[in-house]
Each structure stands twice: as C-alpha cells, then as structure tokens.
Design a protein around this motif. Structure first.
Motif, PDB file in Angstrom:
ATOM      1  N   PRO A   1       0.840  -1.204   0.000  1.00 14.39           N
ATOM      2  CA  PRO A   1       0.000   0.000   0.000  1.00 14.39           C
ATOM      3  C   PRO A   1       0.874   1.252   0.000  1.00 14.39           C
ATOM      4  N   ALA A   2       0.443   2.248  -0.700  1.00 10.36           N
ATOM      5  CA  ALA A   2       1.270   3.443  -0.880  1.00 10.36           C
ATOM      6  C   ALA A   2       1.648   4.099   0.438  1.00 10.36           C
ATOM      7  N   SER A   3       0.777   4.057   1.438  1.00 17.07           N
ATOM      8  CA  SER A   3       1.038   4.752   2.700  1.00 17.07           C
ATOM      9  C   SER A   3       1.643   3.858   3.767  1.00 17.07           C
ATOM     10  N   ALA A   4       1.875   2.611   3.454  1.00 18.94           N
ATOM     11  CA  ALA A   4       2.330   1.663   4.470  1.00 18.94           C
ATOM     12  C   ALA A   4       3.834   1.488   4.417  1.00 18.94           C
ATOM     13  N   ARG A   5       4.460   1.480   5.596  1.00 14.97           N
ATOM     14  CA  ARG A   5       5.891   1.204   5.660  1.00 14.97           C
ATOM     15  C   ARG A   5       6.154  -0.297   5.643  1.00 14.97           C
ATOM     16  N   HIS A   6       5.232  -1.064   6.196  1.00  8.47           N
ATOM     17  CA  HIS A   6       5.398  -2.511   6.273  1.00  8.47           C
ATOM     18  C   HIS A   6       4.329  -3.198   5.437  1.00  8.47           C
ATOM     19  N   PHE A   7       4.685  -4.324   4.853  1.00  9.71           N
ATOM     20  CA  PHE A   7       3.726  -5.051   4.035  1.00  9.71           C
ATOM     21  C   PHE A   7       4.067  -6.539   4.053  1.00  9.71           C
ATOM     22  N   HIS A   8       3.072  -7.336   3.777  1.00  8.98           N
ATOM     23  CA  HIS A   8       3.181  -8.788   3.779  1.00  8.98           C
ATOM     24  C   HIS A   8       4.263  -9.241   2.788  1.00  8.98           C
ATOM     25  N   GLY A   9       5.219 -10.064   3.273  1.00  2.39           N
ATOM     26  CA  GLY A   9       6.289 -10.562   2.417  1.00  2.39           C
ATOM     27  C   GLY A   9       7.516  -9.679   2.361  1.00  2.39           C
ATOM     28  N   GLN A  10       7.645  -8.738   3.277  1.00  5.09           N
ATOM     29  CA  GLN A  10       8.760  -7.793   3.274  1.00  5.09           C
ATOM     30  C   GLN A  10       9.882  -8.284   4.199  1.00  5.09           C
ATOM     31  N   PRO A  11      11.066  -8.596   3.669  1.00  6.58           N
ATOM     32  CA  PRO A  11      12.197  -8.903   4.552  1.00  6.58           C
ATOM     33  C   PRO A  11      12.722  -7.625   5.190  1.00  6.58           C
ATOM     34  N   ILE A  12      13.114  -7.707   6.444  1.00  6.47           N
ATOM     35  CA  ILE A  12      13.575  -6.519   7.162  1.00  6.47           C
ATOM     36  C   ILE A  12      14.883  -6.823   7.886  1.00  6.47           C
ATOM     37  N   LEU A  13      15.650  -5.765   8.093  1.00  4.46           N
ATOM     38  CA  LEU A  13      16.962  -5.859   8.714  1.00  4.46           C
ATOM     39  C   LEU A  13      17.030  -4.877   9.875  1.00  4.46           C
ATOM     40  N   VAL A  14      17.306  -5.378  11.073  1.00  2.00           N
ATOM     41  CA  VAL A  14      17.456  -4.528  12.253  1.00  2.00           C
ATOM     42  C   VAL A  14      18.778  -3.771  12.159  1.00  2.00           C
ATOM     43  N   THR A  15      18.766  -2.474  12.443  1.00  4.71           N
ATOM     44  CA  THR A  15      19.964  -1.645  12.297  1.00  4.71           C
ATOM     45  C   THR A  15      20.458  -1.049  13.606  1.00  4.71           C
ATOM     46  N   GLU A  16      19.801  -1.362  14.716  1.00  4.78           N
ATOM     47  CA  GLU A  16      20.305  -0.943  16.018  1.00  4.78           C
ATOM     48  C   GLU A  16      19.917  -1.982  17.059  1.00  4.78           C
ATOM     49  N   ASN A  17      20.707  -2.057  18.117  1.00  4.59           N
ATOM     50  CA  ASN A  17      20.441  -3.040  19.158  1.00  4.59           C
ATOM     51  C   ASN A  17      19.240  -2.647  20.004  1.00  4.59           C
ATOM     52  N   SER A  18      18.434  -3.642  20.339  1.00  3.03           N
ATOM     53  CA  SER A  18      17.340  -3.445  21.290  1.00  3.03           C
ATOM     54  C   SER A  18      17.418  -4.576  22.307  1.00  3.03           C
ATOM     55  N   TYR A  19      17.972  -4.278  23.459  1.00  2.00           N
ATOM     56  CA  TYR A  19      18.137  -5.306  24.486  1.00  2.00           C
ATOM     57  C   TYR A  19      16.785  -5.732  25.041  1.00  2.00           C
ATOM     58  N   ARG A  20      15.822  -4.839  25.004  1.00  2.00           N
ATOM     59  CA  ARG A  20      14.483  -5.189  25.497  1.00  2.00           C
ATOM     60  C   ARG A  20      13.855  -6.274  24.628  1.00  2.00           C
ATOM     61  N   HIS A  21      14.029  -6.162  23.306  1.00  2.00           N
ATOM     62  CA  HIS A  21      13.417  -7.126  22.393  1.00  2.00           C
ATOM     63  C   HIS A  21      14.335  -8.305  22.082  1.00  2.00           C
ATOM     64  N   ARG A  22      15.582  -8.228  22.521  1.00  2.00           N
ATOM     65  CA  ARG A  22      16.595  -9.217  22.128  1.00  2.00           C
ATOM     66  C   ARG A  22      16.724  -9.267  20.603  1.00  2.00           C
ATOM     67  N   LEU A  23      16.726  -8.073  20.023  1.00  2.00           N
ATOM     68  CA  LEU A  23      16.971  -7.904  18.598  1.00  2.00           C
ATOM     69  C   LEU A  23      18.204  -7.023  18.451  1.00  2.00           C
ATOM     70  N   PHE A  24      19.083  -7.406  17.507  1.00  2.00           N
ATOM     71  CA  PHE A  24      20.364  -6.734  17.447  1.00  2.00           C
ATOM     72  C   PHE A  24      20.741  -6.393  16.012  1.00  2.00           C
ATOM     73  N   ASN A  25      21.619  -5.402  15.903  1.00  2.00           N
ATOM     74  CA  ASN A  25      22.078  -4.904  14.622  1.00  2.00           C
ATOM     75  C   ASN A  25      22.503  -6.071  13.729  1.00  2.00           C
ATOM     76  N   GLY A  26      21.853  -6.194  12.556  1.00  2.00           N
ATOM     77  CA  GLY A  26      22.168  -7.278  11.635  1.00  2.00           C
ATOM     78  C   GLY A  26      21.179  -8.417  11.635  1.00  2.00           C
ATOM     79  N   ASP A  27      20.272  -8.480  12.607  1.00  2.00           N
ATOM     80  CA  ASP A  27      19.265  -9.545  12.623  1.00  2.00           C
ATOM     81  C   ASP A  27      18.303  -9.362  11.446  1.00  2.00           C
ATOM     82  N   ILE A  28      17.953 -10.471  10.786  1.00  2.00           N
ATOM     83  CA  ILE A  28      17.089 -10.437   9.605  1.00  2.00           C
ATOM     84  C   ILE A  28      15.780 -11.151   9.917  1.00  2.00           C
ATOM     85  N   GLY A  29      14.670 -10.507   9.596  1.00  2.00           N
ATOM     86  CA  GLY A  29      13.349 -11.110   9.783  1.00  2.00           C
ATOM     87  C   GLY A  29      12.485 -10.875   8.563  1.00  2.00           C
TER      88      GLY A  29
END
Length: 732
Positions: A585-613
């Motif tokens: 969708p034109a106004s959406a940042r996220h969409f179904h089937g979108q690979p994403i890459l974390v670019t900063e550490n988040s100790y709360r989420h246990r997600l870190f720079n370089g993690d791919i989802g």
C-alpha cells in the motif's frame, strides 16, 4: 575558520561528534581547537569502525578529500593533546587510564576512554583465560579415540600399517585413500563412494571409543612412519589436540575448511578426557554473533555428531554435547534498556567450554564483555575466517588477535612433544637425540618429513601471545553446482588479473560475471522479481523466512544508485505494481512478504544490529514481524511498530550479510570508486553464495577493490603481543 568548525560545516562530522567537542569547550573555554577537533574525530572514528583515530592519518576518516581543511602536523597535534586536561597518557599499555579524562593518547592513537579500556580489559581477559592450564592427564589414554576421529593425523597421505588404526582388510588395500573427516569437511563426491575407507570398525585394528576413556592408560602409539615429501598435514587434528592443552584456542580458515567439523571432534575428545578422569562431562555453549550464524554452526555440529554416531563413537561421549546454538547476546543475558549483560566477571557464564563462530563479526565492546564473562578455568574457542570483513561496529578484534598469534601453521616444540602420543611428533632428549620429524628453531628440515615438520615444529613467531592458533587451509566442502574456490583464492590475495581471467573465461560453474552492469533490476527484472513476490506466497512465517534465504542482492554501499537503500525503494515500487499478494500500500511502511533488517540493538526485544526477519501475517491476519528464535520451527513475533530501527532487506550491504549464506547471491559493486571497497569486502560478498553467484562490476572497480585492504586502527594487537601484566580479572 577553525578545523572543528570546518569539519562540521562541510558535513564531515555527525551531530554527536560535534556535540562531544562542544561539551568540552563549555566545560573549559580555553581548550585549544586542535584538542576539540581531535575529540570529534575520535568519536567519528568509532562510528567508522576504528577503536580510535590515528593522528597522522586522520583525513582518511573523511568520505572524500577536502582541500579547505588545514590539518595540523601529527607531532604538533600530539603535543597539544598530551598537554590537555582532557587527555590521559598512561605509561603502560595495561595501565588503567585516568577516569577523569574522556580521551586517551597512546602511540599516536587517540581513543575515547571507554574504547581504550575495552581494549585493555580484553587483552587482560584473554591472558587470564589462557593462563589456566587445563587438565592434561589422560592424553595417552584417549589416543585410540583420537586415531578414530582423525585417522590420518599421524601420516597425512599414507595408510597406517595393519594394526595401527585400521582393520587388516582395509590396510591391505593400498589403493584406497583416506577421506577427510565426515561432515562439513567432507567432499560430497568422496562421501558418495562406499569403497573408500574412512574409519576403522571397532574391534579390528582399533580400540572401541569407550576403551579410550578407560581408567587404565592406553599403550603409547608406535612412532609414525615418515610423511611423504610434500604431504599436507592434518591441521584439523592439530587444532583438536591443542584444545586438550590450552584454554584459549583460535581455529581459522576459509569456508569449507572444516572449522565446525573440527570443533565437533574436539568436543568429543574433551568429553573423553573428562570421563577418563571420572569427572562430569564438560558444560559447553555454542554461540555466534547472529542467530543465523549460530544456527548454521549448530547444524554443522549436529551433522558431524550424527556422522560420528554412525561410525560407532560411543553414545556416552556424544549425548552430552550441545546440538543447539545461541547468539552472544542471549548467551550473555541481555538486560532491558541496558548495554550491560547478566553475565560478567562477578557472575560468569556457567560453562566449561565456550565455542564462538564467526569471530570476525564480533566488535570490540562485545568481545570484551564476552571474555569478561568466561569463568576462570573455562576454555574459549574462537572460530573465524581471517579474510572476511571486520565487524560492523568498532574494532577489528579477530585481526588484532591474529596479528599477535602468528600464522597458525606451526606448533610450539613444547606442544609437539606433549602431544606426540596423538600427533606422532616428538622432541625428546638432548639435541642429538631429537626425533628427525621435528624441526627446531634455527634447524633445517629432515628430508623425509618436510610437510609434517613444517606444520608442527617451530615456535610461533609471536611467543608472547597467550593462546594458540591453528589455521586450516585445505578446503573439503565444495558444492557440486558452485565452483567458487578458484575465484575466492584470487580475491583473497588481491590477484586482479587472475580473478578477472577466471570471471571472463566462464569455466567456473554457476559463477556469472556481468561485466559493466550497473542496474540488475533493469536488466534481470524477470529473474529477480518472481523470488521476491514468492515471499508473500509462503504459507507460514517459517516458510517465508526460509524462502528469504534463497536469494539476496548484496551491495558494497548503503547510499547511491548501487546502494542498498535506493535498491530497496526501487524493489518495493516494482512489487507495488499489479495486484500481487506482495503489493505494498502506498502509505504503508510494512507489508506482507517484506524482509527486514534490524539496524540498532534493542536489548528489550533481544533484537540486534544485523538480525534479519520478515513481515508476514499471523493466523488472525495481522501483520507481524517474525525473527528466528532459539528453535527454528518457532520464530519470534513482534508488532512492526514496536521494532527498533530497521530497513527493508531485499538488498543489503555485504557488511550486514556477514554470518549469513544464501542459495543465490547477486553482488553489485558501485559504478564509481569508493573507499569502502576492499578485497575483504569482495571476498565476504562472494562467499555468501551457496549455489550460484552473480557479480556485477566493471574492471576498474574490481581492480580498485582488490588493491585495497579493509584495515581498522587499533592498539589491541600490541597489547597482546608483549608479555604484559599478570593475568587478572577486570570488570567491564
């Protein structure tokens, strides 16, 4: 205009760098501009991956040359800094810097104090770990097991005689060739041959594995036969043997050289050694910087252990060994909203052996905290490829350690003598009574043992380094569909002529050179888009994550026409065309089937720079972001709005792809020269491919990349080389 103001106004400094200098000026308005500019550049250096800024090469931090800048001489700059209240200058590399000085000056390198202390504490921590002398009894008792795990350790290219580790029938067959260890280090074609002898059957010419852990010492093996001139030594066996004697071990080598296969056998030997001493099995952790790298290592270890079980290795030795891996952050225990970890010097990790893969990816702060958390008396085994890019964040820790450790192709005389029951190299008695298969410092080689001696006989060049390194050079794993090794070898040594010749002659299977191609999205749209559209067609997040690993577009840079950011935007625009499930969708940042890459550490989420989802709808139809969990069958789900900073990952930089592999890799180099280009970047990019590689670049850019090394400014190698202070703990 002052140097600080010119750097900031011309766009060379980040706001954070400039703010540090301004804060020092507010605290002391008399602070010279040279000191303020140096402070800002020390901050910028960390952002560029360095531990500090080299004053004689500070202008190299800039993305482009700027003739408007008036740089002071390095000597004058150092004098100004040494006289400043903001700069500490310790007398010794292992001495703590004054806590009231935010900057530290050492041998022409200006640090932010925190990063200098990371280096110091890491050097002290490595020495502390290495100072522990592991249990060394029982080496002779496990020699029969060692011979089964490494059947060609004693004689690299010749079969043992009957009764020396092979059954009589196999020994009688002179035309059979011993295979390398099964698992990651086993060539697929050789493994398919049922007529080739691999390991002796229990009870015929070899003792059972459980006999290797008997309380009665086993007989000392007979002296080995001389190695054939030019024979390739079994460095996997030497690495495993060294782990029995040393608490700090580095195992380095390129893809497919059998690092994780070696580790699996190494762990079996440690379990056998503990059993011989009537001690409980060692508690072992497998870890890596990213979740994908940890899972890849665990997969390799599982395969190796399954192969050993099929070969009759005692289940009592295999069952206690780990078959799962974890990220370093999970291993150390993240704390919400804190860069500190649950495990540290005062609360160390509850493991006897910590094995860490992809060590080249570990930045300076994380490695310092890992080493700090390793318990007194525990072993640390680091695995890595020295030719890969350094970490995304500050520091080039593996390179600095290897600088101190030497080339990893030799054993110290003391190790060769102590491990002679396993390796067959001996250094007993006075000089006139020495075994001819062992060369000593200053002596020539015995003509009948050149290869064995070359790998096991001379003292390492850097005797001050506290650990041991073995470098694996023989590649076993070669995909039947991808012939990458010749190209990787040329890239590794910077052979531009050889690399271009290999690329252009078209003889490398599934290596495709798109010379001069600057826009693969335009020229190969029909080949690329179907894969990206298929991500939205996956039935489950698990399937979507698996599909995402099948193809990746890698870039050298983040910005520009060949940069990851612009390519991702173009790919999203292409996917939005038509009525496909992956339409955004034109106004959406996220969409179904979108690979994403974390670019900063988040100790709360246990997600870190370089993690791919990947963004994928859950069973209720809600968009969620899914990331690999401890169990690959159960990924972790997050609402996209709750994620830390992240980008789309249809295309990503080579730096961010470290620790990952993809079935098909498209590597796109920039059309213009860029300082980020290096042979390490090119090597890392091409070795991410498992089955097919597409390289899009021009000849001048390839030559430019292969002429340059990716180097980081650091003082860690110097701290590790000399003897240094006595090992002791230091809290991070």
């Amino acid at each position: 205009m002052s140097l600080l103001d010119a750097l900031f106004r011309n766009g060379h400094l980040r706001t954070l760098d400039h703010a540090l200098a301004q804060s020092l000026r507010r605290l002391d308005p008399a602070t010279p501009d040279a000191v303020l500019a140096a402070a800002a550049l020390a901050s910028l250096a960390v952002a560029k991956g360095h531990a500090g800024v080299r004053l004689d090469r500070a202008r190299e931090l800039l993305d482009h040359d700027d003739p408007d800048l008036d740089w002071p001489s390095a000597d004058a700059w150092q004098q100004r800094l040494a006289a400043s209240r903001w700069v500490a200058s310790p007398d010794d590399a292992m001495q703590a810097a004054a806590s009231d000085a935010p900057l530290v000056l050492e041998t022409g390198l200006l640090y932010l104090r925190r990063y200098r202390e990371y280096e110091r504490n890491l050097a002290l921590g490595l020495r502390r770990i290495a100072s522990h002398v592991p249990r060394r009894e029982g080496i002779e008792a496990i020699a029969p097991l060692f011979a089964r795990l490494f059947p060609h350790a004693l004689i690299p290219t010749l079969l043992p005689q009957a009764g020396e580790g092979l059954d009589h029938a196999a020994a009688a067959s002179a035309d059979k060739t011993l295979l390398p260890p099964a698992g990651e280090g086993l060539d697929h074609a050789a493994a398919a041959s049922p007529d080739t002898v691999l390991l002796p059957p229990a009870g015929e010419g070899a003792r059972r594995a459980d006999e290797g852990v008997s309380s009665n010492p086993a007989p000392r093996p007979d002296p080995p036969m001389p190695a054939r001139e030019g024979a390739e030594p079994d460095r996997q066996a030497r690495a495993a043997a060294l782990a029995l004697r040393h608490a700090l071990l580095l195992v380095t080598g390129g893809p497919g050289t059998g690092k994780t296969t070696t580790v699996a056998r190494l762990l079996v030997l440690l379990a056998a050694q503990a059993a011989h001493a009537n001690a409980p099995p060692p508690r072992i952790a497998l870890a890596a910087p990213t979740g994908r790298a940890a899972e890849r290592m665990a997969e390799s270890v599982r395969r190796a252990l399954q192969a050993l079980a099929a070969q009759g290795i005692d289940a009592a030795l295999l069952d206690p060994l780990p078959t799962t891996g974890t990220t370093l952050h999970r291993l150390l225990g993240t704390l919400p909203d804190s860069p500190r970890f649950r495990h540290h010097a005062d609360h160390p990790l509850p493991f006897d052996v910590v094995v860490v893969d992809e060590a080249s990816m570990i930045d300076l702060p994380l490695m310092a905290k890992l080493v700090d958390a390793v318990a007194d008396g525990a072993r640390l085994v680091l695995l890595g490829d020295p030719d890969q890019l350094p970490s995304v964040e500050a520091g080039d820790v593996l390179a600095a350690i290897l600088q101190a450790a030497g080339d990893g192709l030799h054993l110290a005389d003391s190790d060769a003598e102590a491990l002679s029951p396993l390796l067959g190299t001996r250094t007993t008695g006075p000089a006139g009574d020495r075994d001819p298969h062992t060369r000593h410092p200053g002596e020539g080689r015995h003509p009948g043992a050149s290869a064995l001696a070359s790998a096991t006989s001379v003292e390492p060049r850097h005797a001050g380094f506290p650990g041991r390194r073995i470098h694996l050079t023989r590649g076993y794993r070669q995909s039947e569909s991808l012939q990458l090794a010749p190209l990787a070898a040329a890239v590794r040594v910077g052979d531009a002529h050889g690399a271009l010749a290999r690329l252009r002659d078209g003889t490398l299977s599934n290596v495709h050179f798109h010379e001069g191609l600057a826009d693969p999205l335009q020229a190969h749209r029909d080949a690329l888009l179907p894969h990206w559209r298929s991500l939205a067609e996956a039935a489950t997040p698990v399937e979507a994550l698996a599909r995402a690993g099948q193809l990746r577009l890698l870039t050298a840079v983040r910005e520009g026409p060949q940069g990851a950011r612009g390519l991702n935007a173009r790919i999203e625009a292409l996917l939005s065309e038509g009525g496909h499930a992956a339409r955004r969708p034109a106004s959406a940042r996220h969409f179904h089937g979108q690979p994403i890459l974390v670019t900063e550490n988040s100790y709360r989420h246990r997600l870190f720079n370089g993690d791919i989802g990947i963004v994928h709808r859950d069973d209720a139809g809600a968009l969620m972001a899914w990331f690999p969990g401890d169990d690959p069958a159960h990924p972790r789900a997050f609402h996209p709005a709750a994620l830390p900073a992240h980008d789309s990952a249809f295309a990503m930089t080579v730096h961010k792809a470290q620790g990952s592999e993809f079935d098909t890799v498209w590597l796109l180099l920039p059309a213009r020269p860029n300082r980020v280009l290096s042979r390490e970047l090119l090597y890392t990019g091409i070795t991410r491919a498992r089955r097919e590689l597409h390289l899009a670049a021009s000849e001048p850019i390839l030559r430019d990349a292969l002429s340059r090394h990716a180097s980081r400014w650091s003082g860690l190698g110097g701290r590790l080389g000399p003897a240094g202070d006595a090992p002791r703990r230091s809290s991070i």
